[in-house]
Design a protein around this motif. Structure first.
Motif, PDB file in Angstrom:
ATOM      1  N   ARG A  25      -4.895  28.567 -44.301  1.00 27.93           N
ATOM      2  CA  ARG A  25      -3.537  28.940 -44.711  1.00 27.93           C
ATOM      3  C   ARG A  25      -2.631  27.708 -44.763  1.00 27.93           C
ATOM      4  N   ASP A  26      -2.733  26.860 -43.755  1.00 24.32           N
ATOM      5  CA  ASP A  26      -1.912  25.648 -43.699  1.00 24.32           C
ATOM      6  C   ASP A  26      -2.229  24.702 -44.861  1.00 24.32           C
ATOM      7  N   VAL A  27      -3.501  24.527 -45.167  1.00 23.02           N
ATOM      8  CA  VAL A  27      -3.899  23.615 -46.252  1.00 23.02           C
ATOM      9  C   VAL A  27      -3.437  24.153 -47.601  1.00 23.02           C
ATOM     10  N   ARG A  28      -3.375  25.471 -47.742  1.00 28.98           N
ATOM     11  CA  ARG A  28      -2.919  26.070 -49.009  1.00 28.98           C
ATOM     12  C   ARG A  28      -1.492  25.656 -49.371  1.00 28.98           C
ATOM     13  N   LYS A  29      -0.714  25.230 -48.397  1.00 31.50           N
ATOM     14  CA  LYS A  29       0.651  24.786 -48.687  1.00 31.50           C
ATOM     15  C   LYS A  29       0.634  23.569 -49.602  1.00 31.50           C
ATOM     16  N   ASP A  30      -0.415  22.748 -49.504  1.00 32.03           N
ATOM     17  CA  ASP A  30      -0.560  21.577 -50.363  1.00 32.03           C
ATOM     18  C   ASP A  30      -1.613  21.770 -51.451  1.00 32.03           C
ATOM     19  N   TRP A  31      -2.451  22.752 -51.310  1.00 33.21           N
ATOM     20  CA  TRP A  31      -3.554  23.013 -52.238  1.00 33.21           C
ATOM     21  C   TRP A  31      -3.543  24.512 -52.546  1.00 33.21           C
ATOM     22  N   PRO A  32      -2.585  24.983 -53.368  1.00 34.02           N
ATOM     23  CA  PRO A  32      -2.388  26.419 -53.582  1.00 34.02           C
ATOM     24  C   PRO A  32      -3.586  27.142 -54.179  1.00 34.02           C
ATOM     25  N   ASP A  33      -4.447  26.438 -54.907  1.00 33.16           N
ATOM     26  CA  ASP A  33      -5.602  27.065 -55.539  1.00 33.16           C
ATOM     27  C   ASP A  33      -6.806  27.172 -54.607  1.00 33.16           C
ATOM     28  N   LEU A  34      -6.658  26.750 -53.369  1.00 31.37           N
ATOM     29  CA  LEU A  34      -7.761  26.781 -52.413  1.00 31.37           C
ATOM     30  C   LEU A  34      -8.191  28.221 -52.153  1.00 31.37           C
ATOM     31  N   PRO A  62     -12.274   9.599 -43.659  1.00 33.14           N
ATOM     32  CA  PRO A  62     -12.483  10.868 -44.363  1.00 33.14           C
ATOM     33  C   PRO A  62     -12.107  10.743 -45.833  1.00 33.14           C
ATOM     34  N   SER A  63     -12.593  11.673 -46.631  1.00 37.15           N
ATOM     35  CA  SER A  63     -12.092  11.791 -48.000  1.00 37.15           C
ATOM     36  C   SER A  63     -10.672  12.347 -47.921  1.00 37.15           C
ATOM     37  N   LEU A  64      -9.950  12.291 -49.016  1.00 41.60           N
ATOM     38  CA  LEU A  64      -8.591  12.849 -49.011  1.00 41.60           C
ATOM     39  C   LEU A  64      -8.608  14.351 -48.737  1.00 41.60           C
ATOM     40  N   ARG A  65      -9.607  15.049 -49.261  1.00 38.76           N
ATOM     41  CA  ARG A  65      -9.674  16.493 -49.021  1.00 38.76           C
ATOM     42  C   ARG A  65      -9.940  16.790 -47.546  1.00 38.76           C
ATOM     43  N   VAL A  66     -10.851  16.061 -46.939  1.00 34.52           N
ATOM     44  CA  VAL A  66     -11.127  16.261 -45.514  1.00 34.52           C
ATOM     45  C   VAL A  66      -9.908  15.847 -44.695  1.00 34.52           C
ATOM     46  N   ASP A  67      -9.266  14.772 -45.094  1.00 35.09           N
ATOM     47  CA  ASP A  67      -8.072  14.300 -44.390  1.00 35.09           C
ATOM     48  C   ASP A  67      -6.951  15.336 -44.444  1.00 35.09           C
ATOM     49  N   LEU A  68      -6.851  16.064 -45.531  1.00 36.61           N
ATOM     50  CA  LEU A  68      -5.845  17.120 -45.640  1.00 36.61           C
ATOM     51  C   LEU A  68      -6.069  18.184 -44.559  1.00 36.61           C
ATOM     52  N   PHE A  69      -7.320  18.567 -44.360  1.00 39.70           N
ATOM     53  CA  PHE A  69      -7.632  19.522 -43.291  1.00 39.70           C
ATOM     54  C   PHE A  69      -7.359  18.902 -41.923  1.00 39.70           C
ATOM     55  N   TRP A  70      -7.693  17.617 -41.772  1.00 43.48           N
ATOM     56  CA  TRP A  70      -7.482  16.939 -40.488  1.00 43.48           C
ATOM     57  C   TRP A  70      -6.006  16.922 -40.121  1.00 43.48           C
TER      58      TRP A  70
END
Length: 153
Positions: A25-34, A62-70
């Protein structure tokens, strides 16, 4: 916990389903299509990366995607601290690269290759959608220089 090749499934379960749902849910704030499915895979890649970072003294990137989750996991300090301690370390530090000069794409590719090799060596599966040079994520990734702390105290 000392991570061995026969324990990746056990390590992946260190983040509860409730916390996984919050992170997605938190990551969706930056990645709405997740999607939920992609979010679950993202949390799994985060776990693999962080667990691997505790098994080496070399900094891993990390990759940028993994870093977003981190980043989202760091903001949830209670489960993040519990996760770090379950891996046998006090805290897995996030260390951004504050040097000037911008992104280094070649350095990023090298850092990602080192991280994915280390993740694979511990028996985790590397999901190509989350790591540049391995799949769809390549076109939108650059190397920002974040690493885990090589000193895990």
């Amino acid at each position: 916990m000392t991570i061995t090749q026969d324990q990746p499934a056990e390590v992946l379960n260190l983040i509860s389903p409730d916390v996984r749902a919050l992170l997605i849910r938190d990551v969706r704030k930056d990645w709405p299509d997740l999607t939920d499915e992609m979010g679950e895979r993202g949390v799994s890649q985060l776990v693999a990366f962080l667990a691997t970072s505790t098994a080496t003294n070399e900094p891993l990137t990390p990759s940028l995607r993994v870093d977003l989750f981190w980043h989202r996991f760091l903001r949830r300090s209670v489960p993040y601290l519990a996760f770090s301690r379950a891996l046998g370390v006090d805290y897995i530090h996030h260390v951004p690269d504050d040097s000037e000069g911008g992104a280094d794409p070649e350095g990023g590719r090298s850092a990602m290759a080192a991280a994915t090799a280390a993740i694979t060596a511990l028996g985790f599966t590397v999901d190509a959608e989350f790591w540049p040079g391995m799949g769809a994520a390549e076109c939108s990734q650059c190397h920002a220089g974040c690493t885990d702390s090589p000193v895990k105290k």
